[in-house]
Scaffold this motif. Sequence first.
Motif, PDB file in Angstrom:
ATOM      1  N   LEU A 119     -42.409 -60.946 -29.749  1.00 42.08           N
ATOM      2  CA  LEU A 119     -42.708 -61.827 -29.335  1.00 42.08           C
ATOM      3  C   LEU A 119     -43.898 -62.023 -27.822  1.00 42.08           C
ATOM      4  CD1 LEU A 119     -38.392 -62.449 -27.614  1.00 42.08           C
ATOM      5  CD2 LEU A 119     -39.877 -64.022 -30.131  1.00 42.08           C
ATOM      6  N   SER A 120     -43.922 -63.198 -28.012  1.00 48.34           N
ATOM      7  CA  SER A 120     -45.413 -63.038 -26.617  1.00 48.34           C
ATOM      8  C   SER A 120     -44.309 -63.388 -25.357  1.00 48.34           C
ATOM      9  CB  SER A 120     -46.674 -64.119 -26.715  1.00 48.34           C
ATOM     10  OG  SER A 120     -46.922 -63.690 -28.236  1.00 48.34           O
ATOM     11  N   PHE A 121     -45.543 -63.283 -23.714  1.00 50.35           N
ATOM     12  CA  PHE A 121     -44.736 -63.361 -22.810  1.00 50.35           C
ATOM     13  C   PHE A 121     -46.029 -64.008 -22.136  1.00 50.35           C
ATOM     14  CE2 PHE A 121     -40.631 -63.145 -23.375  1.00 50.35           C
ATOM     15  CZ  PHE A 121     -40.180 -62.089 -24.016  1.00 50.35           C
ATOM     16  N   CYS A 122     -46.022 -65.266 -20.700  1.00 50.75           N
ATOM     17  CA  CYS A 122     -46.970 -65.406 -20.363  1.00 50.75           C
ATOM     18  C   CYS A 122     -46.665 -64.285 -18.789  1.00 50.75           C
ATOM     19  CB  CYS A 122     -46.467 -66.613 -19.517  1.00 50.75           C
ATOM     20  SG  CYS A 122     -46.275 -68.345 -20.760  1.00 50.75           S
ATOM     21  N   LYS A 123     -47.520 -64.446 -18.514  1.00 46.44           N
ATOM     22  CA  LYS A 123     -47.573 -63.234 -17.273  1.00 46.44           C
ATOM     23  C   LYS A 123     -46.700 -64.177 -16.089  1.00 46.44           C
ATOM     24  CE  LYS A 123     -51.577 -61.126 -17.877  1.00 46.44           C
ATOM     25  NZ  LYS A 123     -53.352 -60.752 -18.155  1.00 46.44           N
ATOM     26  N   ASP A 124     -45.974 -62.751 -15.332  1.00 49.82           N
ATOM     27  CA  ASP A 124     -44.875 -63.234 -13.942  1.00 49.82           C
ATOM     28  C   ASP A 124     -44.284 -64.425 -14.452  1.00 49.82           C
ATOM     29  OD1 ASP A 124     -46.520 -61.523 -12.776  1.00 49.82           O
ATOM     30  OD2 ASP A 124     -47.789 -62.445 -11.722  1.00 49.82           O
ATOM     31  N   ILE A 125     -42.993 -63.957 -15.110  1.00 48.98           N
ATOM     32  CA  ILE A 125     -42.092 -65.221 -15.833  1.00 48.98           C
ATOM     33  C   ILE A 125     -41.067 -65.256 -14.820  1.00 48.98           C
ATOM     34  CG2 ILE A 125     -40.955 -66.092 -17.815  1.00 48.98           C
ATOM     35  CD1 ILE A 125     -42.627 -64.519 -19.315  1.00 48.98           C
ATOM     36  N   ALA A 126     -40.425 -66.599 -14.492  1.00 46.63           N
ATOM     37  CA  ALA A 126     -39.109 -65.819 -13.749  1.00 46.63           C
ATOM     38  C   ALA A 126     -38.817 -65.960 -14.632  1.00 46.63           C
ATOM     39  CB  ALA A 126     -39.593 -67.479 -12.517  1.00 46.63           C
ATOM     40  N   ILE A 127     -36.955 -65.454 -13.456  1.00 48.26           N
ATOM     41  CA  ILE A 127     -35.716 -65.873 -15.042  1.00 48.26           C
ATOM     42  C   ILE A 127     -34.749 -65.828 -13.887  1.00 48.26           C
ATOM     43  CG2 ILE A 127     -34.451 -63.984 -16.227  1.00 48.26           C
ATOM     44  CD1 ILE A 127     -36.714 -62.261 -17.428  1.00 48.26           C
ATOM     45  N   PRO A 128     -34.029 -66.628 -13.914  1.00 46.06           N
ATOM     46  CA  PRO A 128     -32.852 -67.189 -12.995  1.00 46.06           C
ATOM     47  C   PRO A 128     -31.669 -66.502 -13.159  1.00 46.06           C
ATOM     48  CG  PRO A 128     -33.329 -68.756 -14.882  1.00 46.06           C
ATOM     49  CD  PRO A 128     -34.068 -67.929 -15.202  1.00 46.06           C
ATOM     50  N   HIS A 129     -31.869 -64.776 -13.042  1.00 41.19           N
ATOM     51  CA  HIS A 129     -30.526 -64.462 -13.224  1.00 41.19           C
ATOM     52  C   HIS A 129     -31.164 -62.700 -12.113  1.00 41.19           C
ATOM     53  CE1 HIS A 129     -27.209 -63.136 -15.186  1.00 41.19           C
ATOM     54  NE2 HIS A 129     -27.690 -63.891 -16.397  1.00 41.19           N
ATOM     55  N   PHE A 130     -29.720 -61.980 -11.951  1.00 39.85           N
ATOM     56  CA  PHE A 130     -29.925 -61.513 -10.688  1.00 39.85           C
ATOM     57  C   PHE A 130     -29.650 -60.060 -11.552  1.00 39.85           C
ATOM     58  CE2 PHE A 130     -25.363 -61.514 -12.545  1.00 39.85           C
ATOM     59  CZ  PHE A 130     -25.396 -60.506 -12.247  1.00 39.85           C
ATOM     60  N   PHE A 131     -29.898 -60.209 -13.207  1.00 41.12           N
ATOM     61  CA  PHE A 131     -30.662 -58.977 -14.049  1.00 41.12           C
ATOM     62  C   PHE A 131     -30.969 -59.101 -14.940  1.00 41.12           C
ATOM     63  CE2 PHE A 131     -26.299 -60.141 -16.110  1.00 41.12           C
ATOM     64  CZ  PHE A 131     -26.604 -59.646 -17.065  1.00 41.12           C
ATOM     65  N   CYS A 132     -31.686 -58.699 -16.116  1.00 41.66           N
ATOM     66  CA  CYS A 132     -31.907 -58.591 -17.055  1.00 41.66           C
ATOM     67  C   CYS A 132     -31.538 -58.702 -18.659  1.00 41.66           C
ATOM     68  CB  CYS A 132     -33.530 -58.107 -17.505  1.00 41.66           C
ATOM     69  SG  CYS A 132     -34.842 -57.601 -16.283  1.00 41.66           S
ATOM     70  N   GLU A 133     -30.808 -60.067 -18.548  1.00 44.46           N
ATOM     71  CA  GLU A 133     -29.881 -60.146 -20.529  1.00 44.46           C
ATOM     72  C   GLU A 133     -31.114 -60.549 -21.013  1.00 44.46           C
ATOM     73  OE1 GLU A 133     -25.142 -61.460 -20.431  1.00 44.46           O
ATOM     74  OE2 GLU A 133     -27.091 -63.333 -19.777  1.00 44.46           O
ATOM     75  N   ILE A 134     -30.429 -59.744 -22.427  1.00 43.76           N
ATOM     76  CA  ILE A 134     -30.872 -60.503 -23.555  1.00 43.76           C
ATOM     77  C   ILE A 134     -31.580 -61.923 -23.695  1.00 43.76           C
ATOM     78  CG2 ILE A 134     -29.532 -60.339 -25.535  1.00 43.76           C
ATOM     79  CD1 ILE A 134     -32.502 -58.754 -25.636  1.00 43.76           C
TER      80      ILE A 134
END
Length: 312
Positions: free
Chosen positions: A166-181
Amino acid sequence: MGLTNQTAAAHFLLLGLSNDPELQLAMFGLFLFIYLVTVIGNLLIILAIHSYSHLHTPMYFFISNLSLTDICTSTTIIPKMLVNIQEQNLSITFAGCLTQACFTMLFASLECCLLAAMAYDRYVAICYPLRYTVIMNWHLCSQLILFSLFSSIVNALLLSLMVLRLSFCKDIAIPHFFCEITQIIKVACSDTFINNILIYIAGLTFGGITFSGIIFSYTEVFSSVLKIPSVQGRYKAFSTCGSHLSVVSLFYGTGLGVCISSAVTDSPRMTAAASVMYTVMTQMLNPFIYSLRNKDMKEALRKLIGRMASLL
């Protein structure tokens, strides 16, 4: 914002549960307490089982592996959250985020498999008591653990490696307290259809099939127990399943709660808050469930703590 195909330069921002500085300080103390209780509680369970020979049975073998899995799950999630709060830095590298997501999936899948194996153990113990030691031998128990671990590793690696396409933008905000797939995939800037299909398949495999196995096992257990003529005999048989049923209800109940909350609410923060029960609280409560509802475990813990206190 520019795109990056290799995602090596991408950083994610874990927004956590709240932006309020005062609330974050309280959360730091709360989650530090939860982590310490989780690690100490599950370590005591493991030490008690390995220290006393009368607990060297298949049921307690699975419980000790479940406790180890709970420690690993909490260690994968909580320390990074505490560091972010302390440093007031929401950033996490793409490699770090994907690694955390991989290990979270690994231990969640492993917990599903272990709970199913424990249900099978109770099924054999109650439905085939005279053949229990023959069926649930150490060779089979070891194979169940190894198969559960192998399948969980394959699942976690497959889903994690597929994110690299996958491609991602830089400095992406994830509304979570940990990285979930699922949260990582949601913020991707490219097509995620294949990734979503694989996640659904993994969910059906490790969630649906294992839960179906648990339901089948306990359907047979209840059918056999109801045939026992004495009330005392039925109570004794049911009591051996009480702790496991409580853990299964807590694990799958909170997991279902997260799914429902994400479906009925548009608030990512509400979904993140619901995930606390599934990924943090369950691991802390499991040792209490097994120690409070199991007389043998309670006695072993009392002796272990007494022995440890005498050495201080």
